[in-house]
Design a protein around this motif. Structure first.
Motif, short mmCIF file in Angstrom:
data_model
loop_
_atom_site.label_atom_id
_atom_site.label_comp_id
_atom_site.label_asym_id
_atom_site.label_seq_id
_atom_site.Cartn_x
_atom_site.Cartn_y
_atom_site.Cartn_z
N GLN A 58 7.02 4.54 -7.27
CA GLN A 58 5.72 3.98 -6.85
C GLN A 58 5.21 3.18 -8.05
OE1 GLN A 58 2.86 6.77 -5.01
NE2 GLN A 58 1.32 5.81 -6.30
N ASN A 59 5.62 1.94 -8.11
CA ASN A 59 5.50 1.13 -9.32
C ASN A 59 4.19 0.35 -9.32
OD1 ASN A 59 5.87 -0.42 -11.55
ND2 ASN A 59 7.71 -1.47 -10.84
N ASN A 60 3.16 0.93 -9.91
CA ASN A 60 1.90 0.21 -10.06
C ASN A 60 1.76 -0.41 -11.45
OD1 ASN A 60 1.14 2.40 -11.75
ND2 ASN A 60 0.18 3.48 -10.04
N ARG A 61 2.87 -0.35 -12.22
CA ARG A 61 2.97 -1.00 -13.53
C ARG A 61 1.83 -0.58 -14.46
NH1 ARG A 61 5.26 -6.62 -10.87
NH2 ARG A 61 7.43 -5.92 -10.82
N ALA A 62 1.54 0.72 -14.42
CA ALA A 62 0.49 1.24 -15.29
C ALA A 62 0.54 2.76 -15.32
CB ALA A 62 -0.89 0.80 -14.81
N TYR A 63 -0.06 3.33 -16.36
CA TYR A 63 -0.47 4.73 -16.31
C TYR A 63 -1.86 4.70 -15.67
CZ TYR A 63 3.31 5.79 -19.58
OH TYR A 63 4.54 5.94 -20.17
N SER A 78 1.90 14.74 -4.28
CA SER A 78 1.31 13.59 -3.59
C SER A 78 -0.09 13.26 -4.08
CB SER A 78 1.26 13.86 -2.08
OG SER A 78 0.36 14.93 -1.79
N ASP A 79 -0.55 13.93 -5.14
CA ASP A 79 -1.91 13.72 -5.62
C ASP A 79 -2.14 12.28 -6.08
OD1 ASP A 79 -2.61 16.27 -5.05
OD2 ASP A 79 -2.70 16.98 -7.11
N PHE A 80 -1.11 11.63 -6.61
CA PHE A 80 -1.26 10.27 -7.09
C PHE A 80 -0.85 9.24 -6.04
CE2 PHE A 80 -0.46 12.79 -11.03
CZ PHE A 80 -1.76 12.74 -11.50
N SER A 81 -0.68 9.69 -4.79
CA SER A 81 -0.37 8.79 -3.68
C SER A 81 -1.38 8.98 -2.55
CB SER A 81 1.04 9.09 -3.14
OG SER A 81 2.02 8.96 -4.14
N SER A 82 -2.63 9.31 -2.93
CA SER A 82 -3.71 9.52 -1.94
C SER A 82 -3.35 10.61 -0.93
CB SER A 82 -4.04 8.21 -1.21
OG SER A 82 -4.46 7.23 -2.13
N THR A 123 0.84 -1.19 0.00
CA THR A 123 0.00 0.00 0.00
C THR A 123 0.88 1.25 0.00
OG1 THR A 123 -0.15 0.22 2.41
CG2 THR A 123 -1.76 -1.21 1.35
N THR A 124 0.39 2.30 -0.62
CA THR A 124 1.15 3.55 -0.64
C THR A 124 1.25 4.16 0.75
OG1 THR A 124 -0.86 4.71 -1.31
CG2 THR A 124 0.66 4.06 -3.05
N ALA A 125 0.24 3.91 1.61
CA ALA A 125 0.30 4.42 2.98
C ALA A 125 1.47 3.79 3.73
CB ALA A 125 -1.00 4.13 3.71
N VAL A 169 9.63 0.18 -5.74
CA VAL A 169 8.67 -0.43 -4.83
C VAL A 169 7.41 -0.77 -5.61
CG1 VAL A 169 7.35 -0.18 -2.70
CG2 VAL A 169 9.58 0.95 -2.92
N VAL A 170 7.05 -2.05 -5.64
CA VAL A 170 5.86 -2.50 -6.36
C VAL A 170 4.65 -2.24 -5.45
CG1 VAL A 170 4.69 -4.43 -7.47
CG2 VAL A 170 7.18 -4.24 -7.58
N THR A 171 3.77 -1.33 -5.89
CA THR A 171 2.69 -0.84 -5.03
C THR A 171 1.31 -1.08 -5.61
OG1 THR A 171 2.53 1.37 -6.01
CG2 THR A 171 4.23 1.04 -4.31
N GLN A 172 0.33 -0.86 -4.75
CA GLN A 172 -1.05 -0.77 -5.20
C GLN A 172 -1.22 0.52 -6.01
OE1 GLN A 172 -3.80 -1.32 -1.95
NE2 GLN A 172 -2.78 -3.20 -1.25
N PRO A 173 -2.31 0.66 -6.75
CA PRO A 173 -2.43 1.80 -7.66
C PRO A 173 -2.19 3.15 -7.02
CG PRO A 173 -4.14 0.22 -8.14
CD PRO A 173 -3.44 -0.28 -6.91
N ARG A 174 -2.76 3.40 -5.83
CA ARG A 174 -2.60 4.73 -5.22
C ARG A 174 -2.50 4.62 -3.71
NH1 ARG A 174 -5.92 9.47 -8.37
NH2 ARG A 174 -4.79 9.28 -10.32
#
Length: 650
Positions: A564-569, A483-487, A460-462, A645-650
């Motif tokens: 913050q690697n969510n492997r997507a745009y 930080s807008d894309f990290s909740s 999780t990004t948190a 770091v492989v993360t959740q989307p946000r």
């Protein structure tokens, strides 16, 4: 300046005595030796017709190959008066004269030449630098192609109202252009591509013109609202010899940076009256603070009024450790407000209204009827017609066109006078207690949300931000990413208590801003005393400019990049999902064209290839602390480092 003459043979006089003879270079003799054979006495023979014809022909001209000083040397003299510490570039032939003059004639000092691997990096680096250093940095681009490469970064800086000096080269006179590439990289109007999103531009026609344009440009760039200025340095002006008699005529104007405009006293008195008599005043700070003094003034005003502050995070405006910083309650506070003070709003209409993203778009007011709105802003002083960064029009009851940071001390004085005359201390105390309770509840709610999925994978990004904070809290640190894309976790979980802790977002939301601005911000922080600089960026952002790490390693700019690697745009993935739902087609194919996998990218290897420290990928949340410890240690040792770091989307 030209080098002083020595007692030896001066180079310029020596070259004047050089002649070409049969392909050899011969210096004319200064004296005649006593042993030199004398010509025979008597009448000279009559020259033949062939000899006479040769004597009438012009002797071959000697090609001038070197010069003592060029126009580009004078341009460097001009730039050295402009308080520029750095100039960044990706090399290009249209400014070859300037580059040589900067690194040799100018001794590569103030400004120092920084090597970048793309023009967007050069400009984005200047963007991040200015937001930390509080003054412009310079970047130079290669003709038509370099300007087109840099355009997105220039647009971000324009939308973000950030000062910078931009230069480009251009081969002007067509009869002097080399065939081929010099034509492709030249243009009639060097600023046409970017004119709609720079504050001012010029194409100097002489060296004196260049001097005045550069000084004017620097001053305009710094005046509120600030922005990029763009100056074309013609190749002929750069490379032509500068003779002493011409140089003596040139003058460099004295740089005077204008003071910033404060608001009209009558308007401020009326604004103070509205704020003091309001039952539920609210302050919204957007692109407001440029310094710690600006932050301190905002705290002072908020405490005088006991008014909650909504920090829209375009800058570091309000310490989130203060109970009056209540950004997470923005919707409720705006709906309840009877008086709103907006400081340097990027989008006043958006602060007061909501536009629904539905099949048919509608807008709904967020405020109650009769609310009084006060705006203090330089927004209206820099509006162009084509690019629509100025947002939808919204009328304020009092619209003060002035620099908000300069104006706030005067507004504070007016509020103090009104408050003394009106009394009302008990009402402020009641409001204060309610706001303290709401602030505490918000903190507790945020902590509970951050604990959700604590041990989950992807991470999780948190948890990413909390594990990072456990180590950063021992350091003097600065966050140079949005930080807008990290909740918004760092704004919700970290104590952001000083002006340099955070620098805001991109301005124009152009993808690729984050890695390049972080590089420039880290440079300014390095010069300010070696803070631990952290950049948390998405994988999509980083892939636009991974080569920033090479510039960081080459020039010794230490900072920590965390992917913050969510492997997507992921922003675009959500947009496609929304369209698929709207069209009733399901979201199964929304990953096409939006994901960054198959194969997965090894960002640690990329970092190592560019000369930085590379760590990861980190997939187990229990490995975060060790990875962050190693990364921070590398930065403190003077190296740029990256952690994937492989993360959740946000």
């Amino acid at each position: 300046m030209a080098k002083s003459e020595t007692s030896g043979l001066h180079r310029r006089r020596f070259l004047k005595g050089v002649v070409a003879a049969g392909g050899a270079t011969i210096a004319a003799p200064q004296t005649v030796s006593a042993q030199t054979p004398q010509p025979p006495k008597g009448p000279a023979p009559t020259p033949t017709a062939t000899i006479q014809a040769k004597e009438r022909e012009r002797p071959p001209e000697v090609e001038r190959l070197t010069t003592e000083k060029t126009g580009s040397d004078f341009m460097v003299d001009v730039c050295k008066t402009l308080n520029l510490d750095y100039i960044a570039s990706c090399p290009g032939s249209t400014f070859r004269g300037l580059q040589e003059s900067f690194v040799n004639y100018g001794a590569n000092k103030r400004p120092e030449w920084l090597t970048c691997l793309h023009e967007e990096v050069s400009v984005g680096m200047a963007h991040g630098y200015a937001k930390v250093a509080g003054k412009p940095m310079a970047a130079i681009m290669h003709g038509t192609v370099g300007t087109q490469h840099a355009a997105m970064a220039i647009y971000n800086a324009y939308c973000d109202r950030v000062p910078m000096m931009l230069f480009t080269g251009n081969a002007g006179p067509l009869n002097e252009r080399r065939p081929g590439v010099e034509w492709f990289h030249s243009v009639q109007d060097g600023a046409a591509t970017v004119r709609d999103f720079v504050k001012w531009d010029d194409y100097p026609m002489s060296l004196q013109h260049f001097a005045e344009s550069a000084v004017r440009g620097y001053a305009l760039s710094c005046a509120q609202p600030p922005g990029p200025v763009f100056i074309v340095a013609d190749s002929k002006l750069q490379e032509d010899p500068l003779e002493e008699r011409e140089e003596r005529k040139l003058r460099i104007p004295r740089l005077t940076v204008p003071s910033q405009a404060a608001g009209d006293p009558n308007a401020l008195r009326e604004a103070a009256r509205m704020l003091v008599t309001a039952e539920n005043p609210v302050i919204i700070a957007d692109r407001y603070a440029r310094s710690q003094a600006g932050m301190d003034d905002l705290v002072r005003l908020a405490e005088l009024l006991q008014a909650p502050v909504i920090d829209n995070r375009s800058r570091m405006n309000m310490p989130n450790t203060h109970y009056l910083c209540q950004s997470e309650r923005a919707g409720t506070l705006v709906a309840q407000a009877d008086c709103i003070l907006s400081l340097e709003p990027v989008d006043l209409f958006g602060q007061l209204n909501t536009v629904r993203d539905q099949l048919q778009r509608t807008d709904v007011s967020r405020v109650k009827s009769g609310v009084k709105v006060i705006s203090i802003s330089t927004h209206d002083l820099l509006v162009h017609s084509n690019y629509q960064d100025f947002q939808r029009y919204a009328a304020a009851d009092i619209n003060i066109t002035a620099d908000a940071q300069t104006t706030l001390p005067f507004l504070i004085e007016a509020v103090q006078r009104e408050a003394s005359a009106a009394g009302g201390k008990s009402a402020n105390e009641m409001r204060s207690e309610k706001l303290r309770q709401a602030y505490q509840r918000s903190i507790e709610r945020t902590r509970a949300e951050a604990a959700l999925g604590w041990d989950a994978t992807p991470i999780t990004t948190a948890r990413l931000y909390m594990e990072l904070w456990a180590l950063l809290q021992k350091e003097d640190w600065a966050l140079v990413s949005d930080s807008d894309f990290s909740s918004r976790w760092p704004h919700r979980l970290w104590p952001l208590d000083k002006h340099y802790r955070f620098i805001g977002g991109s301005g124009g939301y152009g993808v690729g801003y984050q890695p390049v601005a972080a590089l420039g911000a880290a440079l300014a922080h390095r010069d300010a005393g070696g803070r631990v600089v952290v950049n948390v960026t998405g994988d999509g952002e980083f892939n636009m400019a991974p080569h920033t790490l090479w510039t960081a390693a080459h020039h010794g700019i230490p900072y920590l990049t965390i992917i913050q690697n969510n492997r997507a745009y992921h922003q675009e993935l959500m947009h496609v999902q929304r369209m698929a739902n709207r069209h009733d087609r399901g979201v199964r194919n929304a990953t096409i064209g939006t994901t960054i996998d198959n194969p997965n990218i090894d960002y640690a290897k990329i970092a190592m290839g560019y000369g930085a420290v590379g760590i990861g990928p980190v997939e187990d949340p229990n490995d975060l602390a060790d990875a962050f410890r190693k990364g921070i240690a590398a930065v403190k040792a003077g190296q740029p480092a990256l952690i994937d770091v492989v993360t959740q989307p946000r």
